[in-house]
Design a protein around this motif. Structure first.
Motif, short mmCIF file in Angstrom:
data_model
loop_
_atom_site.label_atom_id
_atom_site.label_comp_id
_atom_site.label_asym_id
_atom_site.label_seq_id
_atom_site.Cartn_x
_atom_site.Cartn_y
_atom_site.Cartn_z
N THR A 68 34.29 34.54 30.00
CA THR A 68 34.95 33.70 31.00
C THR A 68 34.31 33.96 32.35
O THR A 68 34.00 35.10 32.70
N ASN A 69 34.08 32.89 33.11
CA ASN A 69 33.55 32.99 34.47
C ASN A 69 34.72 32.80 35.43
O ASN A 69 35.46 31.83 35.34
N ILE A 70 34.87 33.75 36.35
CA ILE A 70 36.00 33.75 37.28
C ILE A 70 35.47 33.75 38.70
O ILE A 70 34.68 34.62 39.07
N LEU A 71 35.91 32.78 39.50
CA LEU A 71 35.57 32.75 40.92
C LEU A 71 36.66 33.50 41.67
O LEU A 71 37.84 33.13 41.61
N ILE A 72 36.26 34.58 42.34
CA ILE A 72 37.20 35.46 43.03
C ILE A 72 36.96 35.38 44.53
O ILE A 72 35.81 35.35 44.98
N GLU A 73 38.05 35.36 45.28
CA GLU A 73 37.96 35.35 46.74
C GLU A 73 37.48 36.72 47.22
O GLU A 73 38.08 37.75 46.90
N GLY A 74 36.39 36.75 47.95
CA GLY A 74 35.85 37.99 48.49
C GLY A 74 34.67 38.49 47.67
O GLY A 74 34.29 37.91 46.65
N VAL A 75 34.09 39.58 48.13
CA VAL A 75 32.95 40.20 47.46
C VAL A 75 33.47 41.26 46.49
O VAL A 75 34.09 42.23 46.90
N PHE A 76 33.23 41.04 45.22
CA PHE A 76 33.72 41.92 44.15
C PHE A 76 32.56 42.77 43.65
O PHE A 76 31.54 42.23 43.22
N GLN A 77 32.67 44.10 43.68
CA GLN A 77 31.58 44.99 43.30
C GLN A 77 31.84 45.82 42.04
O GLN A 77 30.95 46.48 41.55
N SER A 78 33.04 45.79 41.53
CA SER A 78 33.46 46.67 40.44
C SER A 78 32.82 46.28 39.10
O SER A 78 32.45 45.13 38.88
N GLU A 79 32.73 47.24 38.19
CA GLU A 79 32.24 47.00 36.83
C GLU A 79 33.38 46.64 35.88
O GLU A 79 33.14 46.26 34.74
N LYS A 80 34.62 46.78 36.37
CA LYS A 80 35.80 46.47 35.56
C LYS A 80 36.76 45.67 36.42
O LYS A 80 36.81 45.81 37.63
N GLY A 104 28.45 32.63 48.92
CA GLY A 104 29.04 32.75 50.25
C GLY A 104 29.80 34.05 50.34
O GLY A 104 29.27 35.12 50.05
N ASN A 105 31.07 33.98 50.71
CA ASN A 105 31.92 35.16 50.83
C ASN A 105 32.73 35.43 49.57
O ASN A 105 33.61 36.30 49.58
#
Length: 87
Positions: A57-69, A11-12
């Motif tokens: 570790t798998n992390i669910l982040i609010e929003g679209v995350f594009q970074s490599e770090k 989703g978002n």
């Protein structure tokens, strides 16, 4: 700084796999991408079972995350302080 191994948009929001056990992170924590944009952690999951890499570790982040770090906000402040002392 943690290395992002992979991303999956849901989703978002974005699930990222991080090459670290990330024991210091909690739901509600704020992390940053390479550009300093803040993201809120919605949930954290670790791998379990036989023959799995427990350092991922798998992390669910609010929003679209594009970074490599991914950075903890504390790490950004520490890096900024180091940069100021080197000048």
């Amino acid at each position: 700084m943690k290395k992002v191994l992979g991303r999956l948009n849901i989703g978002n929001d974005t699930v990222i796999a991080v090459d670290d056990p990330c024991e210091e992170l909690r739901s509600g924590s704020v992390v940053l991408d390479e550009n300093g944009k803040q993201y809120v952690i919605l949930s954290i999951g670790t791998n379990c079972g036989n023959n799995v890499d427990r350092n991922i570790t798998n992390i669910l982040i609010e929003g679209v995350f594009q970074s490599e770090k991914i950075f903890l906000s504390k790490e950004i402040r520490e890096e900024e302080n180091c940069d100021n002392t080197d000048r």
